[in-house]
Write a protein that holds these residues in place. Structure first.
Motif, PDB file in Angstrom:
ATOM      1  N   VAL A 225       0.599  -1.150  -0.148  1.00  0.00           N
ATOM      2  CA  VAL A 225      -0.106  -0.156  -0.025  1.00  0.00           C
ATOM      3  C   VAL A 225       0.880   1.152   0.027  1.00  0.00           C
ATOM      4  CG1 VAL A 225      -1.868   1.308   1.354  1.00  0.00           C
ATOM      5  CG2 VAL A 225      -1.831  -1.218   1.135  1.00  0.00           C
ATOM      6  N   ARG A 226       1.568   1.453   0.995  1.00  0.00           N
ATOM      7  CA  ARG A 226       2.411   2.549   1.106  1.00  0.00           C
ATOM      8  C   ARG A 226       3.598   2.518  -0.056  1.00  0.00           C
ATOM      9  NH1 ARG A 226       7.498   3.421   3.215  1.00  0.00           N
ATOM     10  NH2 ARG A 226       7.444   1.202   4.053  1.00  0.00           N
ATOM     11  N   PRO A 227       3.817   3.698  -0.833  1.00  0.00           N
ATOM     12  CA  PRO A 227       4.920   3.751  -1.528  1.00  0.00           C
ATOM     13  C   PRO A 227       6.120   3.593  -0.785  1.00  0.00           C
ATOM     14  CG  PRO A 227       3.508   5.327  -2.182  1.00  0.00           C
ATOM     15  CD  PRO A 227       2.763   4.780  -0.912  1.00  0.00           C
ATOM     16  N   PHE A 228       7.232   2.804  -1.409  1.00  0.00           N
ATOM     17  CA  PHE A 228       8.724   2.817  -0.840  1.00  0.00           C
ATOM     18  C   PHE A 228       9.325   3.796  -0.131  1.00  0.00           C
ATOM     19  CE2 PHE A 228      13.257   1.522  -0.747  1.00  0.00           C
ATOM     20  CZ  PHE A 228      12.949   0.595  -0.005  1.00  0.00           C
ATOM     21  N   THR A 229       9.236   4.939  -0.782  1.00  0.00           N
ATOM     22  CA  THR A 229       9.779   6.039  -0.508  1.00  0.00           C
ATOM     23  C   THR A 229       9.154   7.106   0.572  1.00  0.00           C
ATOM     24  OG1 THR A 229       9.078   7.351  -2.490  1.00  0.00           O
ATOM     25  CG2 THR A 229      11.304   6.182  -2.694  1.00  0.00           C
ATOM     26  N   ASP A 230       7.808   6.617   0.973  1.00  0.00           N
ATOM     27  CA  ASP A 230       7.070   7.628   1.818  1.00  0.00           C
ATOM     28  C   ASP A 230       7.373   7.072   3.057  1.00  0.00           C
ATOM     29  OD1 ASP A 230       6.038   8.937  -0.273  1.00  0.00           O
ATOM     30  OD2 ASP A 230       3.908   8.199  -0.017  1.00  0.00           O
ATOM     31  N   ASN A 231       7.583   8.139   4.003  1.00  0.00           N
ATOM     32  CA  ASN A 231       7.649   8.175   5.392  1.00  0.00           C
ATOM     33  C   ASN A 231       6.376   8.579   6.021  1.00  0.00           C
ATOM     34  OD1 ASN A 231       8.575   7.862   8.069  1.00  0.00           O
ATOM     35  ND2 ASN A 231       9.707   9.714   8.118  1.00  0.00           N
ATOM     36  N   THR A 232       5.594   7.379   6.166  1.00  0.00           N
ATOM     37  CA  THR A 232       4.078   7.922   6.602  1.00  0.00           C
ATOM     38  C   THR A 232       3.704   7.740   8.089  1.00  0.00           C
ATOM     39  OG1 THR A 232       3.497   6.899   4.494  1.00  0.00           O
ATOM     40  CG2 THR A 232       1.816   7.081   6.058  1.00  0.00           C
ATOM     41  N   HIS A 233       3.221   8.549   8.584  1.00  0.00           N
ATOM     42  CA  HIS A 233       2.950   8.715  10.296  1.00  0.00           C
ATOM     43  C   HIS A 233       1.203   8.817  10.302  1.00  0.00           C
ATOM     44  CE1 HIS A 233       6.947   9.413  11.042  1.00  0.00           C
ATOM     45  NE2 HIS A 233       6.992  10.442  10.023  1.00  0.00           N
TER      46      HIS A 233
END
Length: 330
Positions: A225-233
């Motif tokens: 789901v999350r793109p590999f380069t995103d730092n998601t919080h």
């Protein structure tokens, strides 16, 4: 590339699909048809007001006017921006989106307690976001869709063919699951490569439980789901509390209790609608809600200041209204 555009569907004007004519225009068109098919034979009698033929013509014209209005209303119910109730449910089914059950109620109670379902506006938004389910997260809309759904698997999948050439798949989720507890989601990128996903819940003031936050985080930060380069919080909404204090001056005559009931009902709706991430609560909005039939003027407490929030915050009326209803002097 995302197929989603951040369009505010509430701003759309209803299109005119069926030409709306008044009775006089319809009568004139009928008289033209009469003359076309029968010539002038009996035409003068049909034009005479009070003549039985003229009365039949007027009734037919009025019925055509009503039918045009009904067809117009029915056509709007096939469109996402304007459909309501069961018609909106059918549109949602085309995208595999089902209205969430917020509270199952109690059918065995006396009297039975009906289930509480997701309202049309929230359901409409989820339908609008449905195409984003076909992508990974990345776009704002895709993050929102994946956070709202929390990646839950449907409890049942129904397949129906309501008409030839049309197949409808209906996904039904557990009303006690996490997805049914989430009211709205906003996405912010404060820095390049950083994504904050803010969630607001249905229960209480909207601050979700740790379990719901963890479920959202687990899904949108997952490998697929999350793109590999995103730092998601994932973050819980911050609530901005407020109280409504107002004096409502009534006209002389109307039943004050009825006016008060309607004013409180309208204010309840406004307060509920404003319980959103990034929403505003304004003097004009409160006054508009309280300015019901029978109200002369609305005065808001001098200490009131309009509330404007960003996508991390949501307004919440955490205290009972302080409303004073003053009757006009006799």
């Amino acid at each position: 590339m995302t197929r989603f555009a951040p369009i505010n569907l509430s701003k759309f004007e209803k299109p005119t699909l069926i030409q709306q004519l008044d009775v006089e225009q319809i009568v004139d068109a009928m008289l033209d048809d009469y003359q076309k098919y029968f010539g002038d034979n009996g035409l003068e009698e049909v034009r005479i007001q009070g003549d039985p033929a003229n009365r039949v013509l007027l009734v037919a014209a009025y019925r055509e006017k009503l039918m045009r209005e009904e067809f117009q209303e029915a056509s709007w119910q096939t469109m996402l921006p304007f459909a309501t109730g069961n018609n909106l449910d059918i549109i949602g089914a085309r995208y595999g989106v089902v209205r969430q059950m917020l509270d199952p109620g109690d059918p065995d109670a006396t009297p039975p307690i009906a289930p509480v379902m997701e309202d049309d506006d929230i359901f409409r938004l989820r339908i609008q976001l449905a195409p984003e389910a076909m992508t990974t997260a990345g776009s704002t809309a895709s993050y929102r869709f994946n956070a709202i759904s929390t990646g839950e698997e449907p409890a049942t999948i129904d397949i129906d063919q309501p008409e030839p050439g049309v197949v409808v798949l209906t996904y039904r989720f557990d009303p006690n699951g996490y997805a049914a507890k989430i009211k709205s989601v906003e996405v912010v990128s404060p820095d390049p490569g950083v994504v904050d996903v803010i969630i607001l819940g249905w229960d209480g003031n909207g601050i979700v439980s740790d379990d719901i936050k963890a479920a959202v985080e687990k899904h949108i930060c997952g490998l697929y789901v999350r793109p590999f380069t995103d730092n998601t919080h994932v973050k819980k909404a911050t609530i901005v509390n407020y109280k409504v204090t107002a004096t409502i001056h009534l006209f002389h005559g109307p039943d004050a209790s009825l006016v008060e009931t309607e004013a409180r009902k309208r204010l309840d709706a406004y307060v509920a609608e404003r319980h959103r991430l990034g929403a505003e609560v304004t003097t004009s909005g409160i006054k508009k809600a309280l300015q019901v039939e029978g109200v002369n003027k609305v005065l808001i407490d001098d200490t009131w200041q309009d509330i404007a929030t960003d996508k991390y915050h949501a307004p919440f009326c955490n205290e009972p209204y302080a409303l004073t209803f003053q009757k006009a002097a006799s």
